[in-house]
Structures are given as C-alpha cells and as structure tokens.
Design a protein around this motif. Structure first.
Motif, PDB file in Angstrom:
ATOM      1  N   VAL A  72      11.547  -6.929  -4.197  1.00 47.78           N
ATOM      2  CA  VAL A  72      11.740  -6.740  -5.640  1.00 47.78           C
ATOM      3  C   VAL A  72      10.415  -6.914  -6.370  1.00 47.78           C
ATOM      4  O   VAL A  72      10.050  -6.113  -7.247  1.00 47.78           O
ATOM      5  CB  VAL A  72      12.788  -7.737  -6.176  1.00 47.78           C
ATOM      6  CG1 VAL A  72      12.765  -7.767  -7.711  1.00 47.78           C
ATOM      7  CG2 VAL A  72      14.178  -7.365  -5.685  1.00 47.78           C
ATOM      8  N   ALA A  73       9.659  -7.962  -6.011  1.00 49.01           N
ATOM      9  CA  ALA A  73       8.363  -8.209  -6.650  1.00 49.01           C
ATOM     10  C   ALA A  73       7.388  -7.062  -6.379  1.00 49.01           C
ATOM     11  O   ALA A  73       6.664  -6.622  -7.285  1.00 49.01           O
ATOM     12  CB  ALA A  73       7.785  -9.535  -6.146  1.00 49.01           C
ATOM     13  N   LEU A  74       7.360  -6.568  -5.139  1.00 50.26           N
ATOM     14  CA  LEU A  74       6.472  -5.461  -4.800  1.00 50.26           C
ATOM     15  C   LEU A  74       6.848  -4.201  -5.577  1.00 50.26           C
ATOM     16  O   LEU A  74       5.968  -3.444  -6.015  1.00 50.26           O
ATOM     17  CB  LEU A  74       6.535  -5.181  -3.291  1.00 50.26           C
ATOM     18  CG  LEU A  74       5.859  -6.208  -2.380  1.00 50.26           C
ATOM     19  CD1 LEU A  74       6.085  -5.849  -0.917  1.00 50.26           C
ATOM     20  CD2 LEU A  74       4.364  -6.295  -2.677  1.00 50.26           C
ATOM     21  N   THR A  75       8.146  -3.973  -5.751  1.00 50.73           N
ATOM     22  CA  THR A  75       8.601  -2.810  -6.510  1.00 50.73           C
ATOM     23  C   THR A  75       8.130  -2.893  -7.952  1.00 50.73           C
ATOM     24  O   THR A  75       7.632  -1.913  -8.525  1.00 50.73           O
ATOM     25  CB  THR A  75      10.139  -2.702  -6.469  1.00 50.73           C
ATOM     26  OG1 THR A  75      10.574  -2.610  -5.114  1.00 50.73           O
ATOM     27  CG2 THR A  75      10.617  -1.481  -7.239  1.00 50.73           C
ATOM     28  N   VAL A 122       0.838  -1.205   0.000  1.00 47.98           N
ATOM     29  CA  VAL A 122       0.000   0.000   0.000  1.00 47.98           C
ATOM     30  C   VAL A 122       0.876   1.259   0.000  1.00 47.98           C
ATOM     31  O   VAL A 122       0.629   2.203  -0.761  1.00 47.98           O
ATOM     32  CB  VAL A 122      -0.941   0.011   1.215  1.00 47.98           C
ATOM     33  CG1 VAL A 122      -1.671   1.346   1.318  1.00 47.98           C
ATOM     34  CG2 VAL A 122      -1.943  -1.135   1.123  1.00 47.98           C
ATOM     35  N   ALA A 123       1.910   1.265   0.834  1.00 51.19           N
ATOM     36  CA  ALA A 123       2.786   2.431   0.940  1.00 51.19           C
ATOM     37  C   ALA A 123       3.490   2.707  -0.389  1.00 51.19           C
ATOM     38  O   ALA A 123       3.555   3.857  -0.851  1.00 51.19           O
ATOM     39  CB  ALA A 123       3.809   2.215   2.046  1.00 51.19           C
ATOM     40  N   MET A 124       4.008   1.668  -1.023  1.00 49.79           N
ATOM     41  CA  MET A 124       4.732   1.857  -2.284  1.00 49.79           C
ATOM     42  C   MET A 124       3.789   2.256  -3.409  1.00 49.79           C
ATOM     43  O   MET A 124       4.169   3.034  -4.299  1.00 49.79           O
ATOM     44  CB  MET A 124       5.497   0.580  -2.640  1.00 49.79           C
ATOM     45  CG  MET A 124       6.631   0.264  -1.679  1.00 49.79           C
ATOM     46  SD  MET A 124       7.640  -1.144  -2.199  1.00 49.79           S
ATOM     47  CE  MET A 124       8.485  -0.438  -3.621  1.00 49.79           C
ATOM     48  N   THR A 125       2.556   1.755  -3.375  1.00 52.80           N
ATOM     49  CA  THR A 125       1.573   2.144  -4.385  1.00 52.80           C
ATOM     50  C   THR A 125       1.234   3.624  -4.271  1.00 52.80           C
ATOM     51  O   THR A 125       1.182   4.349  -5.279  1.00 52.80           O
ATOM     52  CB  THR A 125       0.289   1.303  -4.253  1.00 52.80           C
ATOM     53  OG1 THR A 125       0.611  -0.079  -4.417  1.00 52.80           O
ATOM     54  CG2 THR A 125      -0.740   1.713  -5.292  1.00 52.80           C
ATOM     55  N   VAL A 126       1.009   4.076  -3.050  1.00 55.86           N
ATOM     56  CA  VAL A 126       0.692   5.490  -2.824  1.00 55.86           C
ATOM     57  C   VAL A 126       1.859   6.374  -3.264  1.00 55.86           C
ATOM     58  O   VAL A 126       1.658   7.404  -3.928  1.00 55.86           O
ATOM     59  CB  VAL A 126       0.364   5.739  -1.337  1.00 55.86           C
ATOM     60  CG1 VAL A 126       0.256   7.236  -1.058  1.00 55.86           C
ATOM     61  CG2 VAL A 126      -0.929   5.030  -0.955  1.00 55.86           C
ATOM     62  N   SER A 156      16.262   4.346   4.151  1.00 57.29           N
ATOM     63  CA  SER A 156      15.550   4.763   5.358  1.00 57.29           C
ATOM     64  C   SER A 156      14.108   4.261   5.380  1.00 57.29           C
ATOM     65  O   SER A 156      13.493   4.175   6.446  1.00 57.29           O
ATOM     66  CB  SER A 156      15.558   6.296   5.464  1.00 57.29           C
ATOM     67  OG  SER A 156      14.914   6.885   4.345  1.00 57.29           O
ATOM     68  N   PHE A 157      13.579   3.910   4.186  1.00 56.13           N
ATOM     69  CA  PHE A 157      12.187   3.490   4.074  1.00 56.13           C
ATOM     70  C   PHE A 157      11.998   2.013   4.429  1.00 56.13           C
ATOM     71  O   PHE A 157      11.113   1.655   5.222  1.00 56.13           O
ATOM     72  CB  PHE A 157      11.694   3.756   2.645  1.00 56.13           C
ATOM     73  CG  PHE A 157      10.276   3.322   2.382  1.00 56.13           C
ATOM     74  CD1 PHE A 157       9.208   4.018   2.931  1.00 56.13           C
ATOM     75  CD2 PHE A 157      10.020   2.224   1.578  1.00 56.13           C
ATOM     76  CE1 PHE A 157       7.899   3.623   2.680  1.00 56.13           C
ATOM     77  CE2 PHE A 157       8.721   1.826   1.317  1.00 56.13           C
ATOM     78  CZ  PHE A 157       7.653   2.521   1.867  1.00 56.13           C
ATOM     79  N   PHE A 158      12.834   1.160   3.878  1.00 57.60           N
ATOM     80  CA  PHE A 158      12.656  -0.272   4.069  1.00 57.60           C
ATOM     81  C   PHE A 158      12.879  -0.770   5.496  1.00 57.60           C
ATOM     82  O   PHE A 158      12.233  -1.743   5.903  1.00 57.60           O
ATOM     83  CB  PHE A 158      13.546  -1.057   3.106  1.00 57.60           C
ATOM     84  CG  PHE A 158      13.050  -1.027   1.683  1.00 57.60           C
ATOM     85  CD1 PHE A 158      11.737  -1.355   1.376  1.00 57.60           C
ATOM     86  CD2 PHE A 158      13.887  -0.665   0.650  1.00 57.60           C
ATOM     87  CE1 PHE A 158      11.271  -1.318   0.072  1.00 57.60           C
ATOM     88  CE2 PHE A 158      13.439  -0.631  -0.653  1.00 57.60           C
ATOM     89  CZ  PHE A 158      12.126  -0.957  -0.941  1.00 57.60           C
TER      90      PHE A 158
END
Length: 205
Positions: A152-155, A11-15, A132-134
C-alpha cells in the motif's frame, strides 16, 4: 518481503506509473486547465482507485471480478459517462483568468478527485493485472499485514509521486501562459481528453 523484493517492486511500479496512459493524460489535462491543486486531486483519486484494486487483488477478489462480469461492465460504463459529462462541461466553460495554482472551489477539487477515481475504477481489468503482478513479489495467500502495508505504501509513493510530478510540470507550463484565448484552448483540450478517456472506458473490451 525482504529489502531486495521491496526495491524491485518500487522500481517496477515507478516505471509502470511513468508510462503514458489515460490517467497521465487526465492529470495533465486537469493541471493545465484548472491548476496544480486540481492535478493533485486527480492524482489522489487515481491512487485511491489503485489502492482499491491492490487490496482486492491481495484479498483474492480477482476471481470475483470474472464471475461478476456484468456488474463491473456497469461500473465501467458509469465511470466513462461521468468523464464524458465532465469533459463536455469543461469544454463549455469560459476561460478563467484566475492565476493558475490559486485557491480552487472545493467542488472543483472534488470533481477532479472523482474523475481520477472513476477513471481508475472503470479499468476493472486492473484487478486482474495486480493479481498477476504481485505474486512475482509476494504470495497473496501467505501475505502478512506488514506485506500488505508495504505494498500500500509503495503504491501511494510510486503512483502518487509520479502523477504529482506530471501535475507539477503541467501546472508550471500553463502558469507561464496568459490570455483568454489560450486558456480557452487549454480548457477545450482538457475537456477533449476527458471525453476521449470516457469513450475509451466504455468501448474498450
């Protein structure tokens, strides 16, 4: 990583990917000027660039980015110069009445791919961002191979999916437009976006 952490990271990476940025502008510009496939090529370049930074951050190379500051400044300037050159070339090109979305030369797709890649690699502070995010979701020092594979897959899914969505929307919009003057204006606008992105990369601290 457990299921809750994976969903939260997704959700965070999508936003974050949805937030308007120079990369979003570049995807829209190439899709508008050269069709959906070129927008996809830009998106692929952006994803590859992000994956480079993700892996570097997970491998603890964020400190190296600070130590080798001058080298990364050179990378940023070269990336910016490429985008400026590509943008000027696009603005000088004549409008094509070829149907948007039809087959594009491999050289054009390659140029779109590298424009997305260089735009991303030019933002070297992204390494520090990811570093700092991960850690909020997984400890890089204790990350397993499966953790890295999941990230990697989520990215790929989040960044790539969102950028493809922008490319599709822009391509559909321009496919409804007919006329050489209008397409020339689209090319000029797209080229201007690329020049602006290149200048931004070079001058930003």
């Amino acid at each position: 990583m457990n299921l809750i952490e994976i969903v939260t990271l997704f959700v965070a990476m999508t936003v974050l990917a949805l937030v308007p940025s120079t990369s979003v502008a570049l995807v829209i510009a190439r899709s508008s000027a050269a069709g959906f496939l070129n927008g996809c090529a830009v998106a692929a370049g952006i994803v590859v660039g992000d994956l480079v930074f993700v892996l570097l951050a997970m491998l603890g190379v964020a400190a190296l980015a600070e130590v080798m500051g001058s080298f990364f400044v050179l990378v940023k300037c070269l990336a910016g110069a490429y985008l400026i050159w590509f943008g000027i070339s696009l603005m000088k090109s004549r409008a094509s009445l070829q149907r948007v979305g039809s087959v594009r030369p491999a050289s054009t797709l390659a140029a779109s791919f590298f424009s997305g890649l260089f735009l991303t690699l030019g933002d070297v502070k992204a390494i520090l961002f990811y570093a700092s995010f991960f850690p909020a979701f997984v400890d890089p020092a204790g990350a397993t191979a499966s953790d890295i594979a999941i990230i990697v897959a989520l990215t790929i899914v989040t960044v790539g999916g969102v950028k493809l969505g922008y490319a599709y929307a822009a391509g559909k919009l321009v496919s409804l437009v007919q006329g050489t003057k209008t397409l020339s204006a689209v090319n000029a606008s797209a080229g201007g976006v690329m020049v602006g992105a290149g200048v931004y990369l070079i001058v930003k601290p």
